[in-house]
Design an enzyme around this catalytic site. Structure first.
Site, short mmCIF file in Angstrom:
data_model
loop_
_atom_site.label_atom_id
_atom_site.label_comp_id
_atom_site.label_asym_id
_atom_site.label_seq_id
_atom_site.Cartn_x
_atom_site.Cartn_y
_atom_site.Cartn_z
N GLU A 107 8.98 5.29 15.68
CA GLU A 107 9.58 4.58 14.53
C GLU A 107 10.64 3.57 14.95
O GLU A 107 10.73 2.49 14.36
CB GLU A 107 10.19 5.63 13.58
CG GLU A 107 10.49 5.06 12.21
CD GLU A 107 10.80 6.16 11.20
OE1 GLU A 107 9.98 7.08 11.06
OE2 GLU A 107 11.87 6.10 10.58
N ASP A 108 11.44 3.90 15.93
CA ASP A 108 12.64 3.08 16.20
C ASP A 108 12.68 2.40 17.56
O ASP A 108 13.68 1.75 17.89
CB ASP A 108 13.90 3.96 16.07
CG ASP A 108 14.14 4.40 14.63
OD1 ASP A 108 13.70 3.70 13.72
OD2 ASP A 108 14.76 5.46 14.43
#
Ligand code: ZN
Length: 174
Positions: A67-68
């Site tokens: 996700e990051d």
């Protein structure tokens, strides 16, 4: 998994996550290293499963990589195997969607997740609540904090029934 294999897996996952999140900081007023959140989630998971599930704890360390950071599913699968890559993918939001929709989907999809993903979600939300309590983001109003707490509780509602001890640490933080 043998004990020596588990130690190697967990140290490899910790280092991989530390490297991938090197330049990220938490939103709190102290700007803690992002890794503090990952080690918190992993530690909560280890403790509340009695150290019995290295795959879950490694998933805790790696849960925000897709996700990051620039990490891909294939990269995780190659480094750590499909079981861990699938677990991380299960707790990854679709960033192409607007934020409000992602938050709504987390509530809606929580009950359909695997047991490991449910435990990971509870530990993740518990860690976030503790961060907001101990080092809140400087620009967050009281109302915004309360909204986050209420939303986190709704996500955790869909994750109940797998691990009572984890549910209790969330409820205590809440
Ligand atoms: Zn997280």
């Amino acid at each position: 998994m043998k004990e020596n294999e588990a130690i190697i897996l967990l140290m490899k996952a910790a280092h991989f996550a530390a490297m991938k999140h090197t330049d990220q900081r938490r939103k709190g007023e102290r700007g803690e290293p992002y890794f503090n959140h990952l080690s918190d989630v992993a530690q909560i998971l280890a403790e509340h499963t009695g150290g019995t599930d290295p795959i879950l704890v490694a998933g805790g360390l790696l849960h925000d990589t897709i996700e990051d950071t620039d990490t891909t599913y294939d990269e995780l699968a190659a480094e750590f195997g499909a079981e861990i890559a699938n677990l991380v993918r299960e707790v990854t939001d679709d960033k192409s969607l607007p934020k409000a929709e992602r938050k709504r989907l987390q509530i809606e999809n929580a009950p359909k997740k695997s047991d490991r993903a449910k435990m990971l979600k509870i530990a993740d939300k518990t860690s976030n609540l503790k961060s907001i309590l101990h080092s809140p983001p400087a620009d967050w109003t009281e109302e915004r904090k309360q909204e986050y707490f209420a939303w986190a509780a709704q996500v955790v509602e869909g994750c109940r029934g797998v691990n009572k001890s984890l549910e209790k640490v969330f409820d205590d933080a809440h």
